[in-house]
Design a protein around this motif. Structure first.
Motif, PDB file in Angstrom:
ATOM      1  N   LEU A  85       0.700  -1.134  -0.223  1.00  0.00           N
ATOM      2  CA  LEU A  85      -0.209   0.119  -0.113  1.00  0.00           C
ATOM      3  C   LEU A  85       1.045   1.237  -0.094  1.00  0.00           C
ATOM      4  O   LEU A  85       0.334   2.174   0.200  1.00  0.00           O
ATOM      5  N   ARG A  86       1.959   1.120  -0.268  1.00  0.00           N
ATOM      6  CA  ARG A  86       3.030   2.364  -0.277  1.00  0.00           C
ATOM      7  C   ARG A  86       2.856   3.236  -1.012  1.00  0.00           C
ATOM      8  O   ARG A  86       2.989   4.372  -0.643  1.00  0.00           O
ATOM      9  N   GLU A  87       2.182   3.190  -2.250  1.00  0.00           N
ATOM     10  CA  GLU A  87       1.856   4.301  -3.125  1.00  0.00           C
ATOM     11  C   GLU A  87       0.787   5.165  -2.389  1.00  0.00           C
ATOM     12  O   GLU A  87       0.756   6.368  -2.503  1.00  0.00           O
ATOM     13  N   ALA A  88      -0.283   4.307  -1.936  1.00  0.00           N
ATOM     14  CA  ALA A  88      -1.572   5.108  -1.156  1.00  0.00           C
ATOM     15  C   ALA A  88      -1.128   5.778  -0.240  1.00  0.00           C
ATOM     16  O   ALA A  88      -1.685   6.965   0.089  1.00  0.00           O
ATOM     17  N   VAL A  89      -0.235   5.156   0.764  1.00  0.00           N
ATOM     18  CA  VAL A  89       0.327   5.895   1.875  1.00  0.00           C
ATOM     19  C   VAL A  89       0.696   7.298   1.436  1.00  0.00           C
ATOM     20  O   VAL A  89       0.445   8.407   2.018  1.00  0.00           O
ATOM     21  N   VAL A  90       1.684   7.218   0.438  1.00  0.00           N
ATOM     22  CA  VAL A  90       2.317   8.442   0.042  1.00  0.00           C
ATOM     23  C   VAL A  90       1.402   9.573  -0.616  1.00  0.00           C
ATOM     24  O   VAL A  90       1.382  10.479  -0.010  1.00  0.00           O
ATOM     25  N   GLU A  91       0.503   8.767  -1.240  1.00  0.00           N
ATOM     26  CA  GLU A  91      -0.649   9.684  -1.890  1.00  0.00           C
ATOM     27  C   GLU A  91      -1.524  10.372  -0.881  1.00  0.00           C
ATOM     28  O   GLU A  91      -1.826  11.706  -1.020  1.00  0.00           O
ATOM     29  N   THR A  92      -1.813   9.657   0.209  1.00  0.00           N
ATOM     30  CA  THR A  92      -2.738  10.329   1.340  1.00  0.00           C
ATOM     31  C   THR A  92      -1.751  11.261   2.260  1.00  0.00           C
ATOM     32  O   THR A  92      -2.432  12.066   3.001  1.00  0.00           O
ATOM     33  N   SER A  93      -0.582  11.363   1.843  1.00  0.00           N
ATOM     34  CA  SER A  93       0.252  12.651   2.496  1.00  0.00           C
ATOM     35  C   SER A  93       0.008  14.040   2.054  1.00  0.00           C
ATOM     36  O   SER A  93       0.550  14.934   2.524  1.00  0.00           O
ATOM     37  N   ARG A  94      -0.668  13.859   0.737  1.00  0.00           N
ATOM     38  CA  ARG A  94      -0.575  15.357  -0.054  1.00  0.00           C
ATOM     39  C   ARG A  94      -1.767  16.111   0.755  1.00  0.00           C
ATOM     40  O   ARG A  94      -2.946  15.703   1.022  1.00  0.00           O
ATOM     41  N   PRO A  95      -1.620  17.527   1.112  1.00  0.00           N
ATOM     42  CA  PRO A  95      -2.570  18.558   1.514  1.00  0.00           C
ATOM     43  C   PRO A  95      -3.667  18.612   0.547  1.00  0.00           C
ATOM     44  O   PRO A  95      -3.293  19.313  -0.737  1.00  0.00           O
ATOM     45  N   ILE A  96      -4.730  18.428   0.753  1.00  0.00           N
ATOM     46  CA  ILE A  96      -5.943  18.391  -0.306  1.00  0.00           C
ATOM     47  C   ILE A  96      -7.043  19.403   0.247  1.00  0.00           C
ATOM     48  O   ILE A  96      -7.947  19.742  -0.616  1.00  0.00           O
ATOM     49  N   GLY A  97      -6.939  19.697   1.358  1.00  0.00           N
ATOM     50  CA  GLY A  97      -8.119  20.552   1.969  1.00  0.00           C
ATOM     51  C   GLY A  97      -9.027  19.612   2.780  1.00  0.00           C
ATOM     52  O   GLY A  97      -9.150  18.450   2.445  1.00  0.00           O
TER      53      GLY A  97
END
Length: 199
Positions: A85-97
């Protein structure tokens, strides 16, 4: 070499502090906002702090939605961050509001928890369902308030993928949990060995 962090006089391109406090487990924290938005974010300042009763903590260098949501709802879930799930972990670290849901934005399925209303990551191999206990604001040695706070929760429910249970024990080598190192580096669990523990 020796250096003083408050002077930042190490002379290196990046601070080595987090490279030395490693590996750090990643708490992939899911929460629900007062508006009902599911938030999901990884925290490398995460760990267990008690076993009786089981308690965990997470913290960040600045206030984030997870903290506010946990305080408002009284709960959160710590999902096991793993190599698959590493890619999803990194993607969910992005600030999106705060008005947007990270799992919904990246197409990551969530599923109902059993003991709290906050959902867990459906593909997570394990999850700790937590009741919020308190937030501790941090101060430096001079008493000055810093931007970090520590959020504590009591684990009231545990989900474990049955595939991880081997001969009555949890075998984390099956899941390959992620760990945070310094800089942009991560690691996975590579070797497990037993030693006698005293006390």
């Amino acid at each position: 070499m020796h250096y003083q962090p408050e002077k930042n006089d190490h002379g290196l391109p990046h601070s080595p502090f987090l490279a030395l406090v490693a590996p750090r487990p990643i708490g992939w924290i899911s929460t629900i906002s007062p508006a009902g938005v599911v938030n999901l974010a990884p925290y490398s300042f995460f760990n267990a702090v008690s076993s009786r009763p089981p308690m965990v903590m997470f913290a960040s260098s600045a206030p984030k939605d997870s903290q506010g949501n946990a305080e408002a709802s009284g709960e959160f879930v710590a999902n096991l961050a793993t190599y698959d799930l590493r890619e999803a972990v990194v993607e969910t670290s992005r600030p999106i509001g705060a008005h947007l849901s990270e799992p919904e934005t990246i197409g990551l399925a969530m599923t109902a928890s059993r003991y709290v209303k906050t959902p867990r990551v459906a593909r997570a191999h394990a999850a700790l369902e937590c009741r919020y206990l308190k937030t501790v604001e941090l101060h430096d040695h001079a008493g000055k308030r810093v931007s970090s706070s520590v959020v504590f929760g009591e684990v009231v429910g545990v989900f474990i993928d049955d595939a991880l249970i081997v001969e009555g024990l949890v075998d984390l080598s099956q899941a390959r949990p992620l760990a945070r190192l310094g800089y942009k580096d991560y690691a996975t669990l590579a070797e497990i060995f037993a030693m006698a523990v005293h006390g």
